[in-house]
Scaffold this motif. Structure first.
Motif, PDB file in Angstrom:
ATOM      1  N   PHE A 130      26.512  43.296  31.646  1.00 19.40           N
ATOM      2  CA  PHE A 130      27.633  42.809  32.467  1.00 19.40           C
ATOM      3  C   PHE A 130      27.941  41.354  32.143  1.00 19.40           C
ATOM      4  CE2 PHE A 130      28.853  40.657  36.497  1.00 19.40           C
ATOM      5  CZ  PHE A 130      30.138  41.183  36.598  1.00 19.40           C
ATOM      6  N   LYS A 131      26.909  40.542  32.052  1.00 15.05           N
ATOM      7  CA  LYS A 131      27.095  39.129  31.742  1.00 15.05           C
ATOM      8  C   LYS A 131      27.759  38.943  30.382  1.00 15.05           C
ATOM      9  CE  LYS A 131      24.497  34.794  31.305  1.00 15.05           C
ATOM     10  NZ  LYS A 131      23.142  34.160  31.356  1.00 15.05           N
ATOM     11  N   ALA A 132      27.322  39.716  29.397  1.00 20.87           N
ATOM     12  CA  ALA A 132      27.913  39.616  28.059  1.00 20.87           C
ATOM     13  C   ALA A 132      29.386  40.019  28.063  1.00 20.87           C
ATOM     14  CB  ALA A 132      27.132  40.498  27.085  1.00 20.87           C
ATOM     15  N   ALA A 133      29.761  40.924  28.965  1.00 22.06           N
ATOM     16  CA  ALA A 133      31.141  41.418  28.999  1.00 22.06           C
ATOM     17  C   ALA A 133      32.104  40.438  29.641  1.00 22.06           C
ATOM     18  CB  ALA A 133      31.193  42.757  29.738  1.00 22.06           C
ATOM     19  N   VAL A 134      31.635  39.651  30.617  1.00 22.13           N
ATOM     20  CA  VAL A 134      32.582  38.825  31.379  1.00 22.13           C
ATOM     21  C   VAL A 134      32.299  37.330  31.384  1.00 22.13           C
ATOM     22  CG1 VAL A 134      33.104  40.764  32.909  1.00 22.13           C
ATOM     23  CG2 VAL A 134      31.376  39.097  33.596  1.00 22.13           C
ATOM     24  N   ALA A 135      31.068  36.906  31.134  1.00 18.92           N
ATOM     25  CA  ALA A 135      30.682  35.509  31.371  1.00 18.92           C
ATOM     26  C   ALA A 135      31.459  34.488  30.549  1.00 18.92           C
ATOM     27  CB  ALA A 135      29.184  35.331  31.138  1.00 18.92           C
ATOM     28  N   SER A 136      31.894  34.849  29.366  1.00 25.28           N
ATOM     29  CA  SER A 136      32.587  33.878  28.510  1.00 25.28           C
ATOM     30  C   SER A 136      34.104  33.914  28.656  1.00 25.28           C
ATOM     31  CB  SER A 136      32.213  34.126  27.052  1.00 25.28           C
ATOM     32  OG  SER A 136      32.673  35.411  26.635  1.00 25.28           O
ATOM     33  N   ARG A 137      34.611  34.781  29.497  1.00 25.05           N
ATOM     34  CA  ARG A 137      36.067  34.922  29.638  1.00 25.05           C
ATOM     35  C   ARG A 137      36.675  33.697  30.311  1.00 25.05           C
ATOM     36  NH1 ARG A 137      36.801  39.200  26.208  1.00 25.05           N
ATOM     37  NH2 ARG A 137      35.108  40.675  26.574  1.00 25.05           N
ATOM     38  N   LYS A 138      37.853  33.317  29.855  1.00 27.79           N
ATOM     39  CA  LYS A 138      38.552  32.160  30.417  1.00 27.79           C
ATOM     40  C   LYS A 138      39.574  32.575  31.467  1.00 27.79           C
ATOM     41  CE  LYS A 138      36.326  29.509  27.569  1.00 27.79           C
ATOM     42  NZ  LYS A 138      35.221  28.647  28.067  1.00 27.79           N
ATOM     43  N   THR A 139      39.500  33.800  31.890  1.00 27.74           N
ATOM     44  CA  THR A 139      40.440  34.318  32.879  1.00 27.74           C
ATOM     45  C   THR A 139      39.815  34.297  34.268  1.00 27.74           C
ATOM     46  OG1 THR A 139      41.877  36.187  33.410  1.00 27.74           O
ATOM     47  CG2 THR A 139      39.681  36.707  32.617  1.00 27.74           C
ATOM     48  N   LYS A 140      40.609  34.544  35.285  1.00 22.35           N
ATOM     49  CA  LYS A 140      40.102  34.637  36.650  1.00 22.35           C
ATOM     50  C   LYS A 140      39.242  35.893  36.786  1.00 22.35           C
ATOM     51  CE  LYS A 140      44.151  32.233  38.486  1.00 22.35           C
ATOM     52  NZ  LYS A 140      45.386  32.315  39.322  1.00 22.35           N
ATOM     53  N   ILE A 141      38.275  35.821  37.667  1.00 21.48           N
ATOM     54  CA  ILE A 141      37.312  36.903  37.764  1.00 21.48           C
ATOM     55  C   ILE A 141      37.935  38.203  38.254  1.00 21.48           C
ATOM     56  CG2 ILE A 141      36.571  36.161  40.074  1.00 21.48           C
ATOM     57  CD1 ILE A 141      34.442  37.897  37.309  1.00 21.48           C
ATOM     58  N   LYS A 142      38.893  38.152  39.171  1.00 30.48           N
ATOM     59  CA  LYS A 142      39.456  39.420  39.649  1.00 30.48           C
ATOM     60  C   LYS A 142      40.182  40.180  38.536  1.00 30.48           C
ATOM     61  CE  LYS A 142      42.096  42.023  42.909  1.00 30.48           C
ATOM     62  NZ  LYS A 142      42.608  42.204  44.262  1.00 30.48           N
ATOM     63  N   PRO A 143      41.127  39.551  37.794  1.00 32.03           N
ATOM     64  CA  PRO A 143      41.756  40.294  36.692  1.00 32.03           C
ATOM     65  C   PRO A 143      40.748  40.780  35.652  1.00 32.03           C
ATOM     66  CG  PRO A 143      43.020  38.322  37.200  1.00 32.03           C
ATOM     67  CD  PRO A 143      41.733  38.227  37.983  1.00 32.03           C
ATOM     68  N   ALA A 144      39.681  40.014  35.440  1.00 39.31           N
ATOM     69  CA  ALA A 144      38.662  40.436  34.474  1.00 39.31           C
ATOM     70  C   ALA A 144      37.987  41.729  34.930  1.00 39.31           C
ATOM     71  CB  ALA A 144      37.625  39.337  34.292  1.00 39.31           C
ATOM     72  N   LEU A 145      37.685  41.831  36.222  1.00 34.07           N
ATOM     73  CA  LEU A 145      37.035  43.034  36.730  1.00 34.07           C
ATOM     74  C   LEU A 145      37.976  44.230  36.753  1.00 34.07           C
ATOM     75  CD1 LEU A 145      34.938  41.591  39.698  1.00 34.07           C
ATOM     76  CD2 LEU A 145      34.158  42.188  37.389  1.00 34.07           C
ATOM     77  N   LEU A 146      39.269  43.953  36.838  1.00 32.83           N
ATOM     78  CA  LEU A 146      40.252  45.040  36.807  1.00 32.83           C
ATOM     79  C   LEU A 146      40.533  45.526  35.385  1.00 32.83           C
ATOM     80  CD1 LEU A 146      42.865  43.745  39.422  1.00 32.83           C
ATOM     81  CD2 LEU A 146      41.306  45.675  39.692  1.00 32.83           C
ATOM     82  N   ASN A 147      40.127  44.734  34.396  1.00 34.34           N
ATOM     83  CA  ASN A 147      40.355  45.085  32.996  1.00 34.34           C
ATOM     84  C   ASN A 147      39.386  46.188  32.585  1.00 34.34           C
ATOM     85  OD1 ASN A 147      40.491  45.178  30.134  1.00 34.34           O
ATOM     86  ND2 ASN A 147      41.209  43.076  30.072  1.00 34.34           N
ATOM     87  N   GLN A 148      39.905  47.374  32.312  1.00 33.30           N
ATOM     88  CA  GLN A 148      39.066  48.532  32.006  1.00 33.30           C
ATOM     89  C   GLN A 148      38.357  48.435  30.657  1.00 33.30           C
ATOM     90  OE1 GLN A 148      38.817  51.162  34.594  1.00 33.30           O
ATOM     91  NE2 GLN A 148      39.566  49.245  35.476  1.00 33.30           N
ATOM     92  N   GLU A 149      38.710  47.427  29.853  1.00 30.13           N
ATOM     93  CA  GLU A 149      38.012  47.239  28.585  1.00 30.13           C
ATOM     94  C   GLU A 149      36.708  46.474  28.765  1.00 30.13           C
ATOM     95  OE1 GLU A 149      40.377  45.754  25.377  1.00 30.13           O
ATOM     96  OE2 GLU A 149      42.035  47.123  25.766  1.00 30.13           O
ATOM     97  N   TYR A 150      36.516  45.868  29.940  1.00 26.28           N
ATOM     98  CA  TYR A 150      35.274  45.151  30.224  1.00 26.28           C
ATOM     99  C   TYR A 150      34.327  46.032  31.045  1.00 26.28           C
ATOM    100  CZ  TYR A 150      38.337  41.173  29.067  1.00 26.28           C
ATOM    101  OH  TYR A 150      39.226  40.330  28.469  1.00 26.28           O
ATOM    102  N   VAL A 151      34.792  46.437  32.200  1.00 28.03           N
ATOM    103  CA  VAL A 151      34.035  47.330  33.087  1.00 28.03           C
ATOM    104  C   VAL A 151      35.019  48.381  33.597  1.00 28.03           C
ATOM    105  CG1 VAL A 151      32.662  47.541  35.186  1.00 28.03           C
ATOM    106  CG2 VAL A 151      32.503  45.461  33.800  1.00 28.03           C
TER     107      VAL A 151
END
Length: 283
Positions: A148-169
């Motif tokens: 999970f950390k590898a999928a999202v931790a380095s993203r420069k986007t807001k956390i909510k849109p990142a979690l909604l992105n089906q390519e991450y989770v």
């Protein structure tokens, strides 16, 4: 739109109702739902004689696995499946009917008409759209904190849109993202790369806990969702933040606020989910 808990509940229900049944024929009254193949007659003919072995799921997609074929189905906003006997009246907005050799039928009803079906040979579905680029499955063994950390931790986007992105989770939608962020005490507009390790760990745990509880409750019936037997989910009675605008926070009593984040209506507690300064250093 049904999220992972709702689709998982439909999967479990359909698995009990249609596993072992053999398709005799298929009726399609709304061709655009069938995305692959693009020829409806070919779709019908390919399915004839195939037996359903199991019903799987990938993210928000159902995988109806047969002996030699896999049907990938997305319910979109209001799609639903139900099993009937062939003599029962067909409800309005029923667009696809799978006729089984035992006289029963699996019917797909979709008022909004946004649902999709793709037919593949086994294994092929993972290399083609719509499943090819899907991310981590949050209820699988492979969904570790490190993954999970590898999928999202380095993203420069807001956390909510990142979690909604089906390519991450995969599988997370508006309801469960709001719930998980609230449980983790993280503001939905925090930048992923600025979250501390302990915050990411809390969020990871909140995602798993929220989805697990929602699946156990049969999902959330916020609008029109029902499972394959027409039963409503019950997790909406356990929602702590979603849909509670102006209501007191269940933790601190502060009125819940609603804003728009990444184009989605977003519920949060301004006291429990503080928007921290950008210069916070990660531990």
């Amino acid at each position: 739109m049904p999220e992972l808990p709702e689709v998982e509940t439909v999967r479990r229900t359909l698995s009990q109702l249609v596993t072992g049944k053999t398709i005799q024929d298929v009726t399609v009254s709304l061709p655009r739902i069938i995305q692959r193949p693009d020829d409806i007659q070919q779709f019908r003919l390919e399915l004839q004689g195939h037996t359903i072995l199991e019903v799987g799921r990938r993210g928000k997609f159902l995988r109806i696995i047969m002996d030699g074929l896999v049907l990938v189905s997305h319910l979109r906003m209001e799609g639903r499946y139900g099993v009937y006997q062939s003599g029962e009246p067909v409800e309005k907005h029923t667009h696809v009917i799978f006729h089984f050799t035992d006289g029963s039928e699996l019917r797909y009803k979709d008022v909004r008409q946004f649902g999709t079906m793709h037919l593949f040979y086994p294994g092929e579905e993972f290399t083609e759209k719509p499943l090819a680029k899907l991310g981590l499955e949050p209820l699988d063994e492979g969904f570790t904190f490190e993954a999970f950390k590898a999928a999202v931790a380095s993203r420069k986007t807001k956390i909510k849109p990142a979690l909604l992105n089906q390519e991450y989770v995969v599988g997370l939608g508006n309801i469960y993202v709001d719930e998980a962020l609230f449980r983790a005490g993280i503001h939905p507009e925090r930048i992923c790369s600025e979250l501390k390790t302990d915050e990411l760990k809390r969020l990871y745990e909140a995602i798993v806990l929220t989805l697990t509880e929602a699946v156990e409750a049969g999902g959330s019936s916020i609008k029109s969702y029902v499972n394959g037997q027409g039963e409503m989910g019950m997790f909406q009675h356990s929602l702590q933040i979603y849909g509670r605008k102006s209501a007191p926070c269940v933790v601190c009593g502060t009125p819940v606020e609603k804003s728009v984040v990444g184009g989605r209506g977003t519920h949060f507690c301004p006291s429990c989910q503080v928007m921290k300064l950008k210069n916070n250093k990660k531990k």
